[in-house]
Scaffold this motif. Structure first.
Motif, PDB file in Angstrom:
ATOM      1  N   ILE A  24       0.857  -1.182   0.000  1.00 30.96           N
ATOM      2  CA  ILE A  24       0.000   0.000   0.000  1.00 30.96           C
ATOM      3  C   ILE A  24       0.895   1.234   0.000  1.00 30.96           C
ATOM      4  O   ILE A  24       1.964   1.242   0.621  1.00 30.96           O
ATOM      5  N   SER A  25       0.491   2.272  -0.727  1.00 33.71           N
ATOM      6  CA  SER A  25       1.306   3.480  -0.875  1.00 33.71           C
ATOM      7  C   SER A  25       0.560   4.698  -0.355  1.00 33.71           C
ATOM      8  O   SER A  25      -0.673   4.739  -0.352  1.00 33.71           O
ATOM      9  N   ASN A  26       1.343   5.690   0.085  1.00 38.30           N
ATOM     10  CA  ASN A  26       0.832   6.995   0.539  1.00 38.30           C
ATOM     11  C   ASN A  26       0.035   6.933   1.835  1.00 38.30           C
ATOM     12  O   ASN A  26      -0.629   7.904   2.182  1.00 38.30           O
ATOM     13  N   LEU A  27       0.101   5.822   2.539  1.00 39.86           N
ATOM     14  CA  LEU A  27      -0.511   5.738   3.861  1.00 39.86           C
ATOM     15  C   LEU A  27       0.504   6.283   4.867  1.00 39.86           C
ATOM     16  O   LEU A  27       1.237   5.542   5.517  1.00 39.86           O
ATOM     17  N   ALA A  28       0.568   7.614   4.941  1.00 36.65           N
ATOM     18  CA  ALA A  28       1.574   8.260   5.771  1.00 36.65           C
ATOM     19  C   ALA A  28       1.029   9.593   6.268  1.00 36.65           C
ATOM     20  O   ALA A  28       0.210  10.244   5.607  1.00 36.65           O
ATOM     21  N   ILE A  29       1.495   9.978   7.458  1.00 36.39           N
ATOM     22  CA  ILE A  29       1.097  11.258   8.040  1.00 36.39           C
ATOM     23  C   ILE A  29       1.532  12.398   7.112  1.00 36.39           C
ATOM     24  O   ILE A  29       2.648  12.417   6.612  1.00 36.39           O
ATOM     25  N   GLY A  30       0.623  13.336   6.894  1.00 33.50           N
ATOM     26  CA  GLY A  30       0.891  14.462   6.013  1.00 33.50           C
ATOM     27  C   GLY A  30       0.316  14.303   4.628  1.00 33.50           C
ATOM     28  O   GLY A  30       0.102  15.294   3.916  1.00 33.50           O
ATOM     29  N   ASN A  31       0.049  13.061   4.214  1.00 33.49           N
ATOM     30  CA  ASN A  31      -0.587  12.830   2.922  1.00 33.49           C
ATOM     31  C   ASN A  31      -2.094  12.988   3.041  1.00 33.49           C
ATOM     32  O   ASN A  31      -2.656  12.904   4.131  1.00 33.49           O
ATOM     33  N   ASN A  32      -2.757  13.171   1.923  1.00 30.93           N
ATOM     34  CA  ASN A  32      -4.214  13.164   1.911  1.00 30.93           C
ATOM     35  C   ASN A  32      -4.688  11.733   1.744  1.00 30.93           C
ATOM     36  O   ASN A  32      -4.105  10.966   0.961  1.00 30.93           O
ATOM     37  N   TYR A  33      -5.726  11.375   2.467  1.00 31.71           N
ATOM     38  CA  TYR A  33      -6.182   9.977   2.411  1.00 31.71           C
ATOM     39  C   TYR A  33      -6.645   9.592   1.004  1.00 31.71           C
ATOM     40  O   TYR A  33      -6.646   8.410   0.636  1.00 31.71           O
ATOM     41  N   ASN A  34      -7.025  10.589   0.186  1.00 33.46           N
ATOM     42  CA  ASN A  34      -7.454  10.300  -1.176  1.00 33.46           C
ATOM     43  C   ASN A  34      -6.326   9.783  -2.056  1.00 33.46           C
ATOM     44  O   ASN A  34      -6.590   9.227  -3.135  1.00 33.46           O
ATOM     45  N   THR A  35      -5.068   9.975  -1.626  1.00 32.15           N
ATOM     46  CA  THR A  35      -3.935   9.548  -2.454  1.00 32.15           C
ATOM     47  C   THR A  35      -3.495   8.126  -2.149  1.00 32.15           C
ATOM     48  O   THR A  35      -2.558   7.629  -2.780  1.00 32.15           O
ATOM     49  N   ILE A  36      -4.121   7.473  -1.180  1.00 32.48           N
ATOM     50  CA  ILE A  36      -3.744   6.102  -0.836  1.00 32.48           C
ATOM     51  C   ILE A  36      -4.034   5.178  -2.018  1.00 32.48           C
ATOM     52  O   ILE A  36      -5.117   5.210  -2.598  1.00 32.48           O
ATOM     53  N   THR A  37      -3.058   4.357  -2.363  1.00 30.92           N
ATOM     54  CA  THR A  37      -3.224   3.378  -3.438  1.00 30.92           C
ATOM     55  C   THR A  37      -2.648   2.045  -2.981  1.00 30.92           C
ATOM     56  O   THR A  37      -1.846   1.979  -2.050  1.00 30.92           O
ATOM     57  N   GLY A  38      -3.044   0.991  -3.642  1.00 29.77           N
ATOM     58  CA  GLY A  38      -2.530  -0.325  -3.319  1.00 29.77           C
ATOM     59  C   GLY A  38      -3.050  -1.360  -4.284  1.00 29.77           C
ATOM     60  O   GLY A  38      -3.980  -1.102  -5.067  1.00 29.77           O
ATOM     61  N   SER A  39      -2.476  -2.546  -4.226  1.00 29.49           N
ATOM     62  CA  SER A  39      -2.890  -3.615  -5.128  1.00 29.49           C
ATOM     63  C   SER A  39      -4.234  -4.206  -4.739  1.00 29.49           C
ATOM     64  O   SER A  39      -4.990  -4.661  -5.594  1.00 29.49           O
ATOM     65  N   CYS A  40      -4.558  -4.172  -3.456  1.00 29.28           N
ATOM     66  CA  CYS A  40      -5.826  -4.733  -2.992  1.00 29.28           C
ATOM     67  C   CYS A  40      -6.159  -4.091  -1.651  1.00 29.28           C
ATOM     68  O   CYS A  40      -5.604  -4.477  -0.622  1.00 29.28           O
ATOM     69  N   PHE A  41      -7.034  -3.094  -1.654  1.00 36.79           N
ATOM     70  CA  PHE A  41      -7.365  -2.391  -0.414  1.00 36.79           C
ATOM     71  C   PHE A  41      -8.738  -1.756  -0.525  1.00 36.79           C
ATOM     72  O   PHE A  41      -9.312  -1.654  -1.620  1.00 36.79           O
ATOM     73  N   ASP A  42      -9.269  -1.350   0.610  1.00 33.78           N
ATOM     74  CA  ASP A  42     -10.504  -0.569   0.609  1.00 33.78           C
ATOM     75  C   ASP A  42     -10.525   0.362   1.805  1.00 33.78           C
ATOM     76  O   ASP A  42      -9.942   0.063   2.857  1.00 33.78           O
ATOM     77  N   LEU A  43     -11.188   1.478   1.630  1.00 34.44           N
ATOM     78  CA  LEU A  43     -11.249   2.524   2.637  1.00 34.44           C
ATOM     79  C   LEU A  43     -12.691   2.676   3.091  1.00 34.44           C
ATOM     80  O   LEU A  43     -13.612   2.681   2.268  1.00 34.44           O
ATOM     81  N   SER A  44     -12.888   2.788   4.396  1.00 33.41           N
ATOM     82  CA  SER A  44     -14.234   2.913   4.937  1.00 33.41           C
ATOM     83  C   SER A  44     -14.823   4.275   4.643  1.00 33.41           C
ATOM     84  O   SER A  44     -14.133   5.204   4.211  1.00 33.41           O
ATOM     85  N   ASN A  45     -16.114   4.428   4.895  1.00 37.71           N
ATOM     86  CA  ASN A  45     -16.731   5.743   4.919  1.00 37.71           C
ATOM     87  C   ASN A  45     -16.163   6.537   6.092  1.00 37.71           C
ATOM     88  O   ASN A  45     -15.707   5.953   7.085  1.00 37.71           O
ATOM     89  N   PRO A  46     -16.194   7.863   6.030  1.00 37.38           N
ATOM     90  CA  PRO A  46     -15.657   8.675   7.139  1.00 37.38           C
ATOM     91  C   PRO A  46     -16.544   8.604   8.373  1.00 37.38           C
ATOM     92  O   PRO A  46     -17.770   8.525   8.281  1.00 37.38           O
ATOM     93  N   PHE A  47     -15.918   8.630   9.536  1.00 36.75           N
ATOM     94  CA  PHE A  47     -16.614   8.657  10.816  1.00 36.75           C
ATOM     95  C   PHE A  47     -16.272   9.985  11.485  1.00 36.75           C
ATOM     96  O   PHE A  47     -15.167  10.172  11.982  1.00 36.75           O
ATOM     97  N   PRO A  48     -17.183  10.971  11.453  1.00 40.70           N
ATOM     98  CA  PRO A  48     -16.853  12.307  11.973  1.00 40.70           C
ATOM     99  C   PRO A  48     -16.812  12.339  13.492  1.00 40.70           C
ATOM    100  O   PRO A  48     -17.636  11.721  14.169  1.00 40.70           O
ATOM    101  N   VAL A  49     -15.845  13.071  14.026  1.00 46.50           N
ATOM    102  CA  VAL A  49     -15.658  13.189  15.473  1.00 46.50           C
ATOM    103  C   VAL A  49     -15.335  14.645  15.806  1.00 46.50           C
ATOM    104  O   VAL A  49     -14.503  15.262  15.141  1.00 46.50           O
ATOM    105  N   ASN A  50     -15.995  15.181  16.812  1.00 47.19           N
ATOM    106  CA  ASN A  50     -15.686  16.508  17.326  1.00 47.19           C
ATOM    107  C   ASN A  50     -15.037  16.360  18.703  1.00 47.19           C
ATOM    108  O   ASN A  50     -15.604  15.708  19.596  1.00 47.19           O
ATOM    109  N   VAL A  51     -13.864  16.948  18.877  1.00 45.26           N
ATOM    110  CA  VAL A  51     -13.144  16.890  20.155  1.00 45.26           C
ATOM    111  C   VAL A  51     -13.095  18.295  20.743  1.00 45.26           C
ATOM    112  O   VAL A  51     -12.688  19.245  20.071  1.00 45.26           O
ATOM    113  N   CYS A  52     -13.523  18.422  21.990  1.00 47.53           N
ATOM    114  CA  CYS A  52     -13.542  19.721  22.680  1.00 47.53           C
ATOM    115  C   CYS A  52     -12.809  19.551  24.010  1.00 47.53           C
ATOM    116  O   CYS A  52     -13.374  19.021  24.970  1.00 47.53           O
ATOM    117  N   VAL A  53     -11.554  19.967  24.041  1.00 46.27           N
ATOM    118  CA  VAL A  53     -10.747  19.847  25.254  1.00 46.27           C
ATOM    119  C   VAL A  53     -10.651  21.219  25.895  1.00 46.27           C
ATOM    120  O   VAL A  53     -10.108  22.159  25.297  1.00 46.27           O
TER     121      VAL A  53
END
Length: 236
Positions: free
Chosen positions: A193-222
């Protein structure tokens, strides 16, 4: 065939979806970041004068009609997920059945009608309209069911623009401060799998056999600590 199952669940039963069996290409990209969307589906030829066209917003995974509109737009979308948009043209002779929100697209019939090819879009809404999901500097999402066992699953935290901020082997993330909105994804893959790295956009992830889930939105208030002066007074 692409099979999916739930992977995350909060107390309020807000869940995300991930593929159970792997496919060759990820299909989740954020086409819209708003609850109101517009689109453009062209029509070929001239429709009869006694025909009508309705636009359908359909859940990509279940085939359930979420919304019906007479114009090329939908408002008040409440869930971040992948949808199919259809144009349904039909003769207005009172023979249409199944044309209602909550019905199955497969149950839609009419004496004379035509259904367009789907326009597939992904909607990523702002997290819970500003409400706080977590008020601590770290959080963990609870798996409703185990991830696939025939590969590797990683959990990704992104900002609302899709930039990868954290990657973890479990759905636990930390180091938060202030009020921020994020999306969490699960990516399952075999092989390279390629481009699975901090700083990259998740849309750029590629690979020979992979799948990406739907987004799960989270709000954090510290909350930031408030420092108050303390005065010591000697009592005689």
């Amino acid at each position: 065939m692409k099979n999916k199952h739930k992977i995350f669940q909060k107390v309020i039963m807000f869940s995300m979806v991930i593929v159970y069996s792997f496919v060759s290409k990820a299909q989740t990209n954020c086409d819209y970041n708003s609850s109101n969307i517009t689109f453009n589906i062209g029509t070929a030829g001239v429709l009869p004068s006694n025909s009508l066209t309705s636009y359908l917003l359909v859940d990509h995974n279940t085939g359930i009609i979420n919304q019906i509109s007479s114009t090329q737009g939908f408002t008040g979308i409440t869930q971040s997920k992948t949808y199919d948009i259809y144009a349904f043209s039909y003769i207005n002779d009172n023979t249409v059945t199944g044309l209602f929100a909550g019905g199955l697209l497969s149950s839609l019939t009419a004496s004379c009608s035509d259904l367009s090819n789907p326009l597939t879009v992904s909607v990523c809404l702002p997290s819970n309209n500003g409400q706080c999901d977590f008020t601590t500097s770290s959080f963990t999402l609870n798996p409703a069911t185990p991830p696939p066992t025939d590969g590797t699953t990683q959990y990704i935290l992104t900002n609302i623009n899709g930039t990868i901020l954290q990657i973890a082997s479990t759905p636990t993330f930390s180091g938060f401060s202030g009020t921020q909105s994020f999306n969490v994804f699960a990516v399952s893959y075999t092989g390279n799998i390629s481009n699975l790295a901090i700083g990259n956009n998740y849309n750029t992830i590629t690979g020979s056999c992979f799948d990406l889930s739907n987004p799960f939105p989270v709000n954090v208030c510290v909350c930031k600590p408030i420092c108050l002066p303390v005065v010591l007074t000697k009592i005689k």
